[in-house]
Write an enzyme that holds these catalytic residues in place. Sequence first.
Site, PDB file in Angstrom:
ATOM      1  N   ARG A 245       0.870  -1.188   0.000  1.00 22.73           N
ATOM      2  CA  ARG A 245       0.000   0.000   0.000  1.00 22.73           C
ATOM      3  C   ARG A 245       0.904   1.233   0.000  1.00 22.73           C
ATOM      4  O   ARG A 245       2.064   1.135   0.414  1.00 22.73           O
ATOM      5  CB  ARG A 245      -0.865   0.019   1.273  1.00 22.73           C
ATOM      6  CG  ARG A 245      -1.851  -1.103   1.318  1.00 22.73           C
ATOM      7  CD  ARG A 245      -2.619  -1.105   2.641  1.00 22.73           C
ATOM      8  NE  ARG A 245      -3.460  -2.283   2.713  1.00 22.73           N
ATOM      9  CZ  ARG A 245      -3.710  -2.966   3.822  1.00 22.73           C
ATOM     10  NH1 ARG A 245      -3.194  -2.578   4.980  1.00 22.73           N
ATOM     11  NH2 ARG A 245      -4.481  -4.028   3.794  1.00 22.73           N
TER      12      ARG A 245
ATOM     13  N   ARG B  32     -10.485   3.584   5.151  1.00 21.74           N
ATOM     14  CA  ARG B  32      -9.036   3.393   5.003  1.00 21.74           C
ATOM     15  C   ARG B  32      -8.615   3.461   3.525  1.00 21.74           C
ATOM     16  O   ARG B  32      -7.472   3.756   3.213  1.00 21.74           O
ATOM     17  CB  ARG B  32      -8.622   2.053   5.627  1.00 21.74           C
ATOM     18  CG  ARG B  32      -7.129   1.938   5.837  1.00 21.74           C
ATOM     19  CD  ARG B  32      -6.749   0.708   6.626  1.00 21.74           C
ATOM     20  NE  ARG B  32      -6.931  -0.517   5.839  1.00 21.74           N
ATOM     21  CZ  ARG B  32      -6.650  -1.742   6.278  1.00 21.74           C
ATOM     22  NH1 ARG B  32      -6.184  -1.911   7.505  1.00 21.74           N
ATOM     23  NH2 ARG B  32      -6.836  -2.808   5.519  1.00 21.74           N
TER      24      ARG B  32
ATOM     25  N   ARG C  81     -12.677  -9.632   2.995  1.00 25.69           N
ATOM     26  CA  ARG C  81     -12.243  -9.320   4.358  1.00 25.69           C
ATOM     27  C   ARG C  81     -13.428  -9.316   5.331  1.00 25.69           C
ATOM     28  O   ARG C  81     -13.311  -9.755   6.473  1.00 25.69           O
ATOM     29  CB  ARG C  81     -11.503  -7.972   4.377  1.00 25.69           C
ATOM     30  CG  ARG C  81     -10.088  -8.103   3.846  1.00 25.69           C
ATOM     31  CD  ARG C  81      -9.413  -6.790   3.525  1.00 25.69           C
ATOM     32  NE  ARG C  81      -8.163  -7.048   2.821  1.00 25.69           N
ATOM     33  CZ  ARG C  81      -6.935  -6.981   3.349  1.00 25.69           C
ATOM     34  NH1 ARG C  81      -6.805  -6.568   4.589  1.00 25.69           N
ATOM     35  NH2 ARG C  81      -5.873  -7.276   2.656  1.00 25.69           N
TER      36      ARG C  81
END
Length: 207
Positions: free
Chosen positions: A54, A147, A158
Amino acid sequence: MHLFGFSRREMSGPRPVVLSGPSGAGKSTLLKRLMKEYEGVFGFSVSHTTRNPRPGEEDGKDYHFVTRENMQEGIDKGEFIENAEFSGNMYGTSKSSIEDVQAQNLICILDVDIQGVQNIKKTDLNPIYISIQPPSMEILEKRLRERQTETEDSLQKRLEAARIDMELSKEPGVFDIVIINDDLEGAYEKLKSVLVEEIQKVQDAKK
Ligand SMILES: Nc1ncnc2c1ncn2[C@@H]1O[C@H](COP(=O)(O)OP(=O)(O)OP(=O)(O)O)[C@@H](O)[C@H]1O
Ligand SMILES: Nc1nc2c(ncn2[C@@H]2O[C@H](COP(=O)(O)O)[C@@H](O)[C@H]2O)c(=O)[nH]1
């Protein structure tokens, strides 16, 4: 009993800590704060993963970012104490990532999913098992969306994994403590209170 070629008696350092809980529950947020407040006390076990970095993540610091082929080769050679498939990617803890931290007499922190917890329980690592849980699925989804790290597909995977994690973490004996990360300050204070004895041991050893 032997772990990675050392007997438990030879490894008389502090107990490792396993932090687990759904993706987005706040594990990294809490552990980064802990490592900052207690510099020279904790060492992070840097996992391997096949997912892409990321923005801001550093290879060798946040993860060892590797290809599937590389990771599978390491697993086949017996270099990992545990590994798992999570949200379409491979993750795993290498033996050397733990040894590197323990060689410095630091409290080794592992951030792993629930499969990692189950597999570490089959080893003789003997960590303190801590689960960080979100207040609700709705809040978890909101935090993960805000996020802005996941695609819709990864986010859904997830959330599905989170449902399983939240159920399993309720089973008695899986975790030494389950911390609900509602208010960040409260969750952080609770985390510190669980680790106070191990922190003291490391600080005393430095005197
Ligand atoms: N108590 C809290 N209240 C509000 N937001 C929070 C709280 N704790 C963490 N967050 C935010 O929620 C998001 C997810 O937190 P974090 O990345 O630490 O989760 P994680 O459990 O490490 O996830 P992953 O397993 O995917 O790495 C972050 O944007 C973080 O800033
Ligand atoms: N079993 C393992 N799980 C791991 C490991 N390193 C991280 N994780 C878990 O993966 C998910 C997703 O992490 P992310 O960084 O992609 O958001 C999260 O639950 C981590 O705890 C590992 O070595 N083994």
